[in-house]
Write a protein that holds these residues in place. Structure first.
Motif, PDB file in Angstrom:
ATOM      1  N   ARG A  73     -17.330   0.761   5.073  1.00 40.57           N
ATOM      2  CA  ARG A  73     -17.629  -0.120   3.763  1.00 40.57           C
ATOM      3  C   ARG A  73     -16.348  -0.353   2.862  1.00 40.57           C
ATOM      4  N   ALA A  74     -15.597   0.675   2.795  1.00 43.50           N
ATOM      5  CA  ALA A  74     -14.320   0.546   1.553  1.00 43.50           C
ATOM      6  C   ALA A  74     -13.016   0.467   2.726  1.00 43.50           C
ATOM      7  N   ALA A  75     -12.838   0.602   4.280  1.00 44.39           N
ATOM      8  CA  ALA A  75     -11.959   0.395   4.847  1.00 44.39           C
ATOM      9  C   ALA A  75     -11.776  -0.928   4.833  1.00 44.39           C
TER      10      ALA A  75
ATOM     11  N   ARG B  62      -9.102  -1.380  10.962  1.00 42.51           N
ATOM     12  CA  ARG B  62      -8.519  -0.223   9.394  1.00 42.51           C
ATOM     13  C   ARG B  62      -9.045   1.320  10.699  1.00 42.51           C
ATOM     14  N   VAL B  63      -8.333   1.882   9.920  1.00 41.09           N
ATOM     15  CA  VAL B  63      -9.102   3.444  10.106  1.00 41.09           C
ATOM     16  C   VAL B  63      -9.535   3.797   9.225  1.00 41.09           C
ATOM     17  N   VAL B  64     -10.383   4.887   9.940  1.00 46.03           N
ATOM     18  CA  VAL B  64     -11.115   5.672   9.025  1.00 46.03           C
ATOM     19  C   VAL B  64     -10.629   7.239  10.148  1.00 46.03           C
ATOM     20  N   LEU B  65      -9.278   8.457   9.413  1.00 47.02           N
ATOM     21  CA  LEU B  65      -9.285   9.325  10.046  1.00 47.02           C
ATOM     22  C   LEU B  65     -10.083  10.544   9.868  1.00 47.02           C
TER      23      LEU B  65
ATOM     24  N   ARG C  50      -2.214   9.725   4.696  1.00 44.68           N
ATOM     25  CA  ARG C  50      -1.645   9.097   4.045  1.00 44.68           C
ATOM     26  C   ARG C  50      -0.426   8.234   3.890  1.00 44.68           C
ATOM     27  N   ALA C  51       0.191   9.395   4.661  1.00 48.41           N
ATOM     28  CA  ALA C  51       1.771   8.503   5.326  1.00 48.41           C
ATOM     29  C   ALA C  51       1.421   7.504   6.224  1.00 48.41           C
ATOM     30  N   ARG C  52       0.484   7.238   7.386  1.00 47.04           N
ATOM     31  CA  ARG C  52      -0.581   5.659   7.497  1.00 47.04           C
ATOM     32  C   ARG C  52      -0.990   4.918   7.245  1.00 47.04           C
ATOM     33  N   GLY C  53      -1.433   5.489   6.166  1.00 46.74           N
ATOM     34  CA  GLY C  53      -2.844   4.383   4.999  1.00 46.74           C
ATOM     35  C   GLY C  53      -4.329   4.168   5.548  1.00 46.74           C
ATOM     36  N   THR C  54      -4.331   5.002   6.507  1.00 42.62           N
ATOM     37  CA  THR C  54      -5.437   5.036   6.381  1.00 42.62           C
ATOM     38  C   THR C  54      -6.991   5.886   5.310  1.00 42.62           C
TER      39      THR C  54
END
Length: 209
Positions: free
Chosen positions: A207-209, A129-132, A167-171
């Motif tokens: 934590r939420a990713a 999962r990614v956080v950008l 938003r587009a990539r769901g990160t």
């Protein structure tokens, strides 16, 4: 134990704001935002800090070397640290150097290329999962005044572009400029307090990713 990989540039490396070209001091591990993130997440997490000064998104630097392309090293980095639960990706500042002639849209395209590389390098179910994270705005000042000429204006659209990309990539997404400022000393690196604020802000997103 879960793993979070923080992939970035000199601010992930821990650079102290600079006043001389011949000296690049570095904060101690506990002061760096990745060290603060480790304390916030606790012993159930391993924080891997992969910061390289002058790293770009996808650009080979004609002055300092092609090794500074974030794309060149991303795949081996991901493969060497797998399994990875969360990737915190924060790049883009160095793309605004005058030598590259990049606009915010170009930088956003570079970030998107990195996100596609993540999925290619670690296909599902291994994909982290990614956080950008969008870096804070550049202040054109100090020893980087000529190198980053015009970067403050060019940077301005980037937070909105990266928010839309996330938003587009769901990160996950964090606009660092809403919580910290670049140092007035050199305009691109952070004071120690900013590192603390950054680490504390990223922790709940991981934590939420």
């Amino acid at each position: 134990m879960r793993t979070v990989l923080c992939y970035g540039d000199s601010n992930t490396w821990g650079a102290v704001p600079m006043t001389r070209w011949d000296d690049q001091p570095r904060y101690d591990p506990e002061t760096r935002w990745t060290g603060v993130l480790q304390r916030e997440l606790g012993p159930d997490w391993q924080v891997v800090a992969e910061g390289l000064p002058a790293r770009t998104t996808v650009l080979d630097d004609p002055v300092d070397g092609p090794h500074l392309s974030g794309l060149r090293y991303l795949r081996p980095c991901l493969e060497s640290h797998r399994p990875i639960d969360v990737l915190v990706l924060m790049l883009g500042t160095n793309d605004f150097k005058r030598r590259f002639g990049m606009e915010a849209e170009d930088v956003a395209f570079g970030i998107d290329r990195l996100l596609r590389e993540v999925a290619f390098a670690l296909p599902a179910p291994q994909t982290p999962r990614v956080v950008l994270v969008c870096p804070p705005p550049i202040v054109v000042t100090g020893i980087f005044t000529t190198m980053y000429e015009g970067a403050d204006r060019k940077f301005a659209p980037l937070p909105a572009l990266l928010a839309e990309l996330a938003r587009a990539r769901g990160t996950g997404f964090l606009d660092a400029g809403l919580i910290i400022r670049s140092s007035p000393v050199d305009g691109i690196h952070w004071e120690a307090a900013a590192h603390g604020a950054m680490g504390r802000a990223v922790a709940p997103l991981v934590r939420a990713a």
